[in-house]
Design an enzyme around this catalytic site. Structure first.
Site, PDB file in Angstrom:
ATOM      1  N   ARG A  95     -47.260  -2.707 -64.833  1.00 51.32           N
ATOM      2  CA  ARG A  95     -47.783  -4.074 -64.966  1.00 51.32           C
ATOM      3  C   ARG A  95     -48.263  -4.585 -63.612  1.00 51.32           C
ATOM      4  O   ARG A  95     -49.328  -5.207 -63.514  1.00 51.32           O
ATOM      5  CB  ARG A  95     -46.680  -4.988 -65.519  1.00 51.32           C
ATOM      6  CG  ARG A  95     -47.070  -6.454 -65.499  1.00 51.32           C
ATOM      7  CD  ARG A  95     -45.966  -7.331 -66.056  1.00 51.32           C
ATOM      8  NE  ARG A  95     -46.341  -8.733 -66.080  1.00 51.32           N
ATOM      9  CZ  ARG A  95     -45.609  -9.673 -66.672  1.00 51.32           C
ATOM     10  NH1 ARG A  95     -44.489  -9.355 -67.283  1.00 51.32           N
ATOM     11  NH2 ARG A  95     -46.002 -10.929 -66.654  1.00 51.32           N
ATOM     12  N   ASN A 149     -47.723  -5.816 -76.167  1.00 49.50           N
ATOM     13  CA  ASN A 149     -49.037  -6.307 -75.765  1.00 49.50           C
ATOM     14  C   ASN A 149     -49.980  -5.191 -75.350  1.00 49.50           C
ATOM     15  O   ASN A 149     -49.521  -4.115 -74.993  1.00 49.50           O
ATOM     16  CB  ASN A 149     -48.865  -7.271 -74.579  1.00 49.50           C
ATOM     17  CG  ASN A 149     -48.564  -8.679 -75.054  1.00 49.50           C
ATOM     18  OD1 ASN A 149     -49.146  -9.160 -76.010  1.00 49.50           O
ATOM     19  ND2 ASN A 149     -47.636  -9.330 -74.360  1.00 49.50           N
ATOM     20  N   HIS A 200     -53.962 -14.283 -77.826  1.00 47.87           N
ATOM     21  CA  HIS A 200     -54.196 -14.807 -76.474  1.00 47.87           C
ATOM     22  C   HIS A 200     -55.613 -15.369 -76.335  1.00 47.87           C
ATOM     23  O   HIS A 200     -56.114 -15.530 -75.218  1.00 47.87           O
ATOM     24  CB  HIS A 200     -53.887 -13.760 -75.383  1.00 47.87           C
ATOM     25  CG  HIS A 200     -52.423 -13.447 -75.290  1.00 47.87           C
ATOM     26  ND1 HIS A 200     -51.874 -12.670 -74.300  1.00 47.87           N
ATOM     27  CD2 HIS A 200     -51.372 -13.836 -76.071  1.00 47.87           C
ATOM     28  CE1 HIS A 200     -50.561 -12.573 -74.481  1.00 47.87           C
ATOM     29  NE2 HIS A 200     -50.234 -13.272 -75.565  1.00 47.87           N
ATOM     30  N   TYR A 253     -53.739 -19.095 -72.292  1.00 50.10           N
ATOM     31  CA  TYR A 253     -54.486 -17.972 -71.706  1.00 50.10           C
ATOM     32  C   TYR A 253     -55.976 -18.268 -71.587  1.00 50.10           C
ATOM     33  O   TYR A 253     -56.675 -17.636 -70.792  1.00 50.10           O
ATOM     34  CB  TYR A 253     -54.300 -16.703 -72.547  1.00 50.10           C
ATOM     35  CG  TYR A 253     -52.953 -16.055 -72.337  1.00 50.10           C
ATOM     36  CD1 TYR A 253     -52.700 -15.308 -71.192  1.00 50.10           C
ATOM     37  CD2 TYR A 253     -51.932 -16.205 -73.261  1.00 50.10           C
ATOM     38  CE1 TYR A 253     -51.469 -14.718 -70.974  1.00 50.10           C
ATOM     39  CE2 TYR A 253     -50.690 -15.619 -73.065  1.00 50.10           C
ATOM     40  CZ  TYR A 253     -50.458 -14.871 -71.914  1.00 50.10           C
ATOM     41  OH  TYR A 253     -49.244 -14.303 -71.699  1.00 50.10           O
TER      42      TYR A 253
HETATM   43  P1  NAD Z   1     -39.720  -4.121 -70.389  1.00 54.08           P
HETATM   44  O1  NAD Z   1     -40.387  -3.729 -69.150  1.00 54.08           O
HETATM   45  O2  NAD Z   1     -38.353  -4.652 -70.342  1.00 54.08           O
HETATM   46  O3  NAD Z   1     -39.778  -2.878 -71.390  1.00 54.08           O
HETATM   47  C1  NAD Z   1     -38.993  -2.829 -72.547  1.00 54.08           C
HETATM   48  C2  NAD Z   1     -38.452  -1.435 -72.728  1.00 54.08           C
HETATM   49  O4  NAD Z   1     -39.472  -0.549 -73.190  1.00 54.08           O
HETATM   50  C3  NAD Z   1     -37.892  -0.794 -71.448  1.00 54.08           C
HETATM   51  O5  NAD Z   1     -36.508  -0.661 -71.553  1.00 54.08           O
HETATM   52  C4  NAD Z   1     -38.625   0.534 -71.381  1.00 54.08           C
HETATM   53  O6  NAD Z   1     -37.824   1.593 -70.913  1.00 54.08           O
HETATM   54  C5  NAD Z   1     -39.053   0.736 -72.812  1.00 54.08           C
HETATM   55  N1  NAD Z   1     -40.093   1.738 -73.037  1.00 54.08           N
HETATM   56  C6  NAD Z   1     -41.140   2.070 -72.254  1.00 54.08           C
HETATM   57  N2  NAD Z   1     -41.850   3.060 -72.833  1.00 54.08           N
HETATM   58  C7  NAD Z   1     -41.250   3.329 -74.023  1.00 54.08           C
HETATM   59  C8  NAD Z   1     -41.511   4.233 -75.082  1.00 54.08           C
HETATM   60  N3  NAD Z   1     -42.534   5.089 -75.038  1.00 54.08           N
HETATM   61  N4  NAD Z   1     -40.669   4.247 -76.147  1.00 54.08           N
HETATM   62  C9  NAD Z   1     -39.612   3.415 -76.205  1.00 54.08           C
HETATM   63  N5  NAD Z   1     -39.321   2.535 -75.231  1.00 54.08           N
HETATM   64  C10 NAD Z   1     -40.124   2.497 -74.159  1.00 54.08           C
HETATM   65  O7  NAD Z   1     -40.703  -5.112 -71.134  1.00 54.08           O
HETATM   66  P2  NAD Z   1     -40.539  -6.577 -71.751  1.00 54.08           P
HETATM   67  O8  NAD Z   1     -40.786  -7.545 -70.688  1.00 54.08           O
HETATM   68  O9  NAD Z   1     -39.341  -6.663 -72.568  1.00 54.08           O
HETATM   69  O10 NAD Z   1     -41.804  -6.558 -72.687  1.00 54.08           O
HETATM   70  C11 NAD Z   1     -41.939  -5.540 -73.670  1.00 54.08           C
HETATM   71  C12 NAD Z   1     -43.277  -5.628 -74.343  1.00 54.08           C
HETATM   72  O11 NAD Z   1     -43.371  -6.791 -75.135  1.00 54.08           O
HETATM   73  C13 NAD Z   1     -44.454  -5.682 -73.377  1.00 54.08           C
HETATM   74  O12 NAD Z   1     -45.530  -4.950 -73.915  1.00 54.08           O
HETATM   75  C14 NAD Z   1     -44.770  -7.147 -73.317  1.00 54.08           C
HETATM   76  O13 NAD Z   1     -46.097  -7.381 -72.954  1.00 54.08           O
HETATM   77  C15 NAD Z   1     -44.483  -7.551 -74.730  1.00 54.08           C
HETATM   78  N6  NAD Z   1     -44.207  -8.959 -74.975  1.00 54.08           N
HETATM   79  C16 NAD Z   1     -44.970  -9.545 -75.909  1.00 54.08           C
HETATM   80  C17 NAD Z   1     -44.812 -10.859 -76.234  1.00 54.08           C
HETATM   81  C18 NAD Z   1     -45.765 -11.457 -77.236  1.00 54.08           C
HETATM   82  O14 NAD Z   1     -45.966 -12.664 -77.268  1.00 54.08           O
HETATM   83  N7  NAD Z   1     -46.414 -10.635 -78.065  1.00 54.08           N
HETATM   84  C19 NAD Z   1     -43.792 -11.606 -75.609  1.00 54.08           C
HETATM   85  C20 NAD Z   1     -42.976 -10.967 -74.676  1.00 54.08           C
HETATM   86  C21 NAD Z   1     -43.185  -9.635 -74.372  1.00 54.08           C
HETATM   87  C1  G6P Z   2     -46.181 -15.039 -73.170  1.00 53.76           C
HETATM   88  C2  G6P Z   2     -47.011 -14.154 -74.044  1.00 53.76           C
HETATM   89  C3  G6P Z   2     -46.518 -12.784 -74.113  1.00 53.76           C
HETATM   90  C4  G6P Z   2     -46.261 -12.245 -72.747  1.00 53.76           C
HETATM   91  C5  G6P Z   2     -45.257 -13.087 -72.031  1.00 53.76           C
HETATM   92  C6  G6P Z   2     -45.103 -12.648 -70.589  1.00 53.76           C
HETATM   93  O1  G6P Z   2     -45.230 -15.637 -73.879  1.00 53.76           O
HETATM   94  O2  G6P Z   2     -47.254 -14.660 -75.325  1.00 53.76           O
HETATM   95  O3  G6P Z   2     -47.421 -12.017 -74.843  1.00 53.76           O
HETATM   96  O4  G6P Z   2     -45.808 -10.933 -72.802  1.00 53.76           O
HETATM   97  O5  G6P Z   2     -45.569 -14.411 -72.058  1.00 53.76           O
HETATM   98  O6  G6P Z   2     -43.960 -13.198 -70.054  1.00 53.76           O
HETATM   99  P1  G6P Z   2     -43.364 -12.698 -68.667  1.00 53.76           P
HETATM  100  O7  G6P Z   2     -42.151 -13.517 -68.453  1.00 53.76           O
HETATM  101  O8  G6P Z   2     -43.100 -11.235 -68.847  1.00 53.76           O
HETATM  102  O9  G6P Z   2     -44.427 -12.937 -67.650  1.00 53.76           O
HETATM  103 MN    MN Z   3     -48.314 -13.123 -76.566  1.00 54.61          MN
END
Ligand code: NAD
Ligand code: G6P
Ligand code: MN
Length: 433
Positions: A95, A149, A200, A253
């Site tokens: 990231r 995402n 977004h 966004y």
């Molecule tokens: P993070 O960095 O904590 O990752 C979560 C876990 O995924 C880690 O423990 C990592 O080891 C694991 N991982 C990586 N590759 C993997 C694979 N191939 N198979 C299984 N596990 C795997 O991330 P986070 O901050 O918890 O965010 C996780 C995801 O969710 C990101 O893509 C982030 O953008 C997304 N997210 C989306 C929203 C939304 O609004 N849609 C909100 C928050 C986070």
């Molecule tokens: C927002 C978005 C998510 C994104 C997150 C990032 O809520 O909707 O899609 O992953 O923020 O938050 P962070 O704390 O990881 O910057």
């Molecule tokens: Mn989002």
């Protein structure tokens, strides 16, 4: 009895989704027997720490849910009813690269928008397709609730390239509804907003609070810069004249698109001062995991609210409840367009209000897009389709076209330079290229 699988289980957000599942079980809405948290070797330590907290949470609540921690995705998927995805390919270091490399070319560095967002998609697409292949074999009837995402792009990839039933989620729409409820000191259930657009890149219109139309009033209330979306987006106010002109509430966004130069300047300032968002979050995550290690802790800690995705479990768990119980409630999710926005291809994903039943999320039509937004969204969708094509096939030309037309790049010389730099930096995660 339901088996639920969460891929990316080592995420610091996991206590939130566990809290949601516990509540649904206690309320008699979801008969969850087991939750399998799946991660990979690189996330093993995080999985063990957050998994330990999950077990204590279940125990303290007396919810009688088995929590399994595993690196064996196939074994976990066998017979699952719902699979949620919250993984981050390449973890936070990837990231941070997505945020920093574009800055070298005077481009916005953001994890889901512009060149960084495209790169995150290219890393994630091969993994989501593998997951879907496993699901087709081991739990073909399960629902995939995707959070990973860029959520809209990942959802569209699944819609186009697998037979798995998928709904894509984001916390931005629900965040806007909650914020409006707060502005009016009422319950979110009394707020109605019609969302339409892309993940977004979504706009809310026809806002009602307690049955009264208040769209212009809400616009007035947020003109002073009242932050209406997530913690991870710089807190600048949207230009007041633009808000008046479009007459809708834009997702936070959209500031990257409507005020690109100002946001670029802030990306540069942040990178030089406090660090990029990914660098800041690295620190937040360290602190969260220190808390999670505490054997006395058996609830979701307050500090998790500092993450941009706070309250996402509200969306995920309520969505699963509505699918399982077929209650017909409205959710704001990413689904197949199917003519809902006639300007966009039927087989692409849009983010909009949907009625949710046993059969999944059915989009609600909320009328034509305002002309300027129709123009922007058509372009954004073309960008997304090209990113998916590049992500699935490894076609460099598709990737170059995608970045060239993306409004945050929009220059073929910059597109080529940033793309080559990023492809090089991400080669470990791009088997398709
Ligand atoms: P993070 O960095 O904590 O990752 C979560 C876990 O995924 C880690 O423990 C990592 O080891 C694991 N991982 C990586 N590759 C993997 C694979 N191939 N198979 C299984 N596990 C795997 O991330 P986070 O901050 O918890 O965010 C996780 C995801 O969710 C990101 O893509 C982030 O953008 C997304 N997210 C989306 C929203 C939304 O609004 N849609 C909100 C928050 C986070
Ligand atoms: C927002 C978005 C998510 C994104 C997150 C990032 O809520 O909707 O899609 O992953 O923020 O938050 P962070 O704390 O990881 O910057
Ligand atoms: Mn989002």
């Amino acid at each position: 009895a339901l088996k639920i699988v969460t891929i990316g289980g080592g995420s610091s957000y996991t206590p939130e989704i566990i809290e949601g599942f516990i509540q649904k079980k206690l309320d008699g809405l979801l008969p969850i027997k087991e939750i399998h948290l799946v991660d990979i070797e690189a996330g093993k330590e995080k999985l063990e720490i957050v998994g330990g907290l999950a077990k204590r949470m279940v125990e303290k609540a007396g919810a009688e849910i088995e929590i399994h921690l595993t690196l064996d995705r196939k074994a976990a998927l066998e017979g699952a009813a719902f699979v949620t995805t919250q993984f981050r390919v390449g973890l936070l270091p990837a990231r941070i690269r997505d945020e920093k490399i574009p800055l070298k070319y005077d481009l916005i560095g953001q994890e889901t928008n512009g060149a960084g967002g495209a790169m995150k998609a290219l890393r994630t697409i091969p993994v989501i397709l593998d997951i879907c292949k496993d699901m087709e074999e081991l739990c073909p009837d399960a629902w995939l609730i995707n959070f990973t995402n860029p959520s809209g792009i990942i959802t569209e990839t699944v819609l186009k390239h697998s037979s798995i039933k998928v709904v894509g989620l984001c916390n931005i729409p629900i965040g806007i509804v909650n914020k409006i409820a707060k502005l009016y000191e009422t319950d979110a259930a009394n707020v109605s907003v019609e969302f339409s657009g892309l993940n977004h890149f979504v706009f809310g219109k026809n806002i009602y609070v307690n049955g009264k139309e208040v769209t212009r009033e809400v616009i007035e209330k947020i003109k002073d810069g009242t932050e209406i979306s997530a913690k991870n987006i710089p807190n600048f106010s949207f230009p007041a004249d633009v808000l008046d002109a479009i007459g809708m509430i834009p997702a936070g966004y959209l500031k990257y698109y409507y005020t690109r130069e100002k946001m670029l300047a802030d990306c540069k300032r942040a990178a030089a001062e406090e660090g990029t968002r990914g660098e800041v979050v690295t620190q937040t995550e360290k602190e969260l995991f220190e808390l999670y290690k505490d054997k006395e802790l058996a609830i979701k800690p307050k500090q998790l609210e500092e993450r941009g995705g706070a309250h996402y479990s509200e969306a995920a768990v309520n969505l699963i409840d509505s699918i399982y119980n077929g209650d017909g409630k409205i959710h704001y999710v990413n689904v197949r367009n199917n003519g809902t926005l006639p300007e966009l291809p039927d087989n692409t994903a849009i983010e909009c209000n949907c009625v949710v039943t046993h059969r999944g999320a059915l989009p609600v039509t909320v009328g034509k897009l305002e002309t300027s937004i129709r123009g922007q969204i058509s372009l954004m969708k073309a960008y997304e389709e090209l990113v998916i094509e590049a992500g699935v096939t490894g076609d460099y030309a598709a990737a170059l076209k995608a970045l060239t037309i993306n409004p945050l790049v929009n220059d073929s010389d910059k597109a080529r330079a940033v793309l080559q730099d990023m492809l090089w930096a991400n080669q470990d995660y791009l088997p398709q290229f």
